[in-house]
Design a protein around this motif. Structure first.
Motif, PDB file in Angstrom:
ATOM      1  N   ILE A  36       0.857  -1.195   0.000  1.00  0.00           N
ATOM      2  CA  ILE A  36       0.000   0.000   0.000  1.00  0.00           C
ATOM      3  C   ILE A  36       0.889   1.239   0.000  1.00  0.00           C
ATOM      4  CG2 ILE A  36      -1.944  -1.121   1.177  1.00  0.00           C
ATOM      5  CD1 ILE A  36      -1.115   0.440   3.738  1.00  0.00           C
ATOM      6  N   ALA A  37       0.354   2.322  -0.547  1.00  0.00           N
ATOM      7  CA  ALA A  37       1.030   3.617  -0.439  1.00  0.00           C
ATOM      8  C   ALA A  37       0.124   4.558   0.331  1.00  0.00           C
ATOM      9  CB  ALA A  37       1.332   4.186  -1.820  1.00  0.00           C
ATOM     10  N   ILE A  38       0.680   5.232   1.330  1.00  0.00           N
ATOM     11  CA  ILE A  38      -0.056   6.275   2.048  1.00  0.00           C
ATOM     12  C   ILE A  38       0.302   7.609   1.398  1.00  0.00           C
ATOM     13  CG2 ILE A  38      -0.353   7.461   4.265  1.00  0.00           C
ATOM     14  CD1 ILE A  38      -0.033   4.721   5.628  1.00  0.00           C
ATOM     15  N   THR A  39      -0.745   8.324   0.967  1.00  0.00           N
ATOM     16  CA  THR A  39      -0.541   9.494   0.096  1.00  0.00           C
ATOM     17  C   THR A  39      -1.410  10.658   0.559  1.00  0.00           C
ATOM     18  OG1 THR A  39      -2.273   8.618  -1.355  1.00  0.00           O
ATOM     19  CG2 THR A  39       0.002   8.098  -1.947  1.00  0.00           C
ATOM     20  N   ASP A  40      -1.073  11.252   1.698  1.00  0.00           N
ATOM     21  CA  ASP A  40      -1.874  12.375   2.177  1.00  0.00           C
ATOM     22  C   ASP A  40      -1.648  13.616   1.314  1.00  0.00           C
ATOM     23  OD1 ASP A  40      -3.611  11.701   4.431  1.00  0.00           O
ATOM     24  OD2 ASP A  40      -1.766  10.840   5.234  1.00  0.00           O
ATOM     25  N   VAL A  89       4.550   2.063   1.143  1.00  0.00           N
ATOM     26  CA  VAL A  89       5.327   3.043   0.383  1.00  0.00           C
ATOM     27  C   VAL A  89       4.899   4.437   0.847  1.00  0.00           C
ATOM     28  CG1 VAL A  89       5.855   3.909  -1.932  1.00  0.00           C
ATOM     29  CG2 VAL A  89       5.292   1.475  -1.595  1.00  0.00           C
ATOM     30  N   PRO A  90       5.833   5.259   1.335  1.00  0.00           N
ATOM     31  CA  PRO A  90       5.454   6.620   1.719  1.00  0.00           C
ATOM     32  C   PRO A  90       5.271   7.482   0.474  1.00  0.00           C
ATOM     33  CG  PRO A  90       7.747   6.154   2.325  1.00  0.00           C
ATOM     34  CD  PRO A  90       7.259   4.988   1.537  1.00  0.00           C
ATOM     35  N   GLY A  91       4.196   8.273   0.481  1.00  0.00           N
ATOM     36  CA  GLY A  91       3.947   9.125  -0.676  1.00  0.00           C
ATOM     37  C   GLY A  91       3.149  10.352  -0.286  1.00  0.00           C
ATOM     38  N   VAL A  92       2.773  11.130  -1.281  1.00  0.00           N
ATOM     39  CA  VAL A  92       1.874  12.272  -1.087  1.00  0.00           C
ATOM     40  C   VAL A  92       0.966  12.377  -2.309  1.00  0.00           C
ATOM     41  CG1 VAL A  92       3.262  13.794   0.399  1.00  0.00           C
ATOM     42  CG2 VAL A  92       3.638  13.829  -2.066  1.00  0.00           C
ATOM     43  N   GLU A  93      -0.180  13.038  -2.117  1.00  0.00           N
ATOM     44  CA  GLU A  93      -0.975  13.462  -3.265  1.00  0.00           C
ATOM     45  C   GLU A  93      -0.752  14.962  -3.403  1.00  0.00           C
ATOM     46  OE1 GLU A  93      -5.186  12.589  -3.255  1.00  0.00           O
ATOM     47  OE2 GLU A  93      -5.412  13.340  -5.306  1.00  0.00           O
TER      48      GLU A  93
END
Ligand code: ZN
Ligand code: ZN
Length: 233
Positions: A36-40, A89-93
């Motif tokens: 999973i990717a977390i994408t705040d 997976v660390p991410g952002v939107e």
């Protein structure tokens, strides 16, 4: 090699999601997901100004919070790997609600400003060895809005610049994007628990971050999956 069950677009309480990163890990881990990717959200400055005038306040990760956000995601990633063998997976939107484009940047290490133009965001993501994804790139989505309409209006120019396009988002399947045969993935755009039931991506690759990024870029062993509940494995 196995097919990995993936979701690369998830919001938490760090922006406008209802679940903490720990709760997200538990939900996806218990369901048997692999990646999973977390994408705040990080938000453009015009929209920040507007939000600050309203009482609702800001539901996005600010530039000054970015390193704390990253550390929280790394902690969640460690727990996910130890307890479920699930990769986080660390991410952002990268969210520009003024010019109307939403872009997922996955596995980036440094803050990228949503005020930059689309090409610069893609370039900065690539410099950090990250993955850029055009989010919900069609004029209609589940909320009836067109938050990423800029990407669709410019899709011919941007087609191969992105690593992938979000061909399905939550309940919506953007067949107009699919027909273009761009690189694609499918995601939940998760904000609350019921959004677990939604479009997802299957990737056939090893379960590590470099292999997953390569599989998105190559986009040959990729499949869409409409998850309707139950334990996957
Ligand atoms: Zn969005
Ligand atoms: Zn989103």
């Amino acid at each position: 090699m196995q097919w990995l069950y993936c979701d690369f677009h998830i919001h938490t309480t760090w922006s406008d999601g209802k679940c903490s990163p720990d709760r997200v890990v538990e939900l996806y881990g218990e369901s048997g997901f692999d990646v999973i990717a977390i994408t705040d959200h990080v938000l453009d400055s015009e929209s920040i100004k507007k939000a600050c005038k309203q009482t609702s306040g800001l539901s996005a990760v600010s530039r000054s919070e970015f390193s704390n956000y990253q550390q929280a995601l790394w902690a969640a990633a460690r727990r996910a790997w130890e307890k479920y063998g699930m990769l986080v997976v660390p991410g952002v939107e990268i969210t520009n609600n003024t010019a109307r484009y939403h872009i997922l940047s996955l596995d980036i290490k440094e803050y990228i400003s949503p005020d930059l133009d689309v090409e610069a965001i893609i370039e900065k993501t690539r410099e950090q060895q990250g993955i850029s994804v055009a989010c919900h790139p069609y004029v209609r989505n589940h909320s009836g809005e067109d938050p990423s309409v800029y990407l669709w209006k410019n899709h011919e120019r941007l087609a191969t610049m992105f690593d992938a396009w979000e061909v399905a988002n939550r309940d919506d399947l953007f067949n107009v994007v699919g027909l273009k045969k761009f690189n694609y993935i499918a995601n939940s755009d998760f904000h609350e628990e019921r959004h677990l039931l939604s479009w997802k991506t299957l990737l056939r690759c090893e379960k590590n971050i470099e292999a997953v990024k390569e599989a998105i870029r190559n986009n040959d062993r990729v499949s869409l999956f409409l998850y309707r509940g139950g334990k996957i494995k």
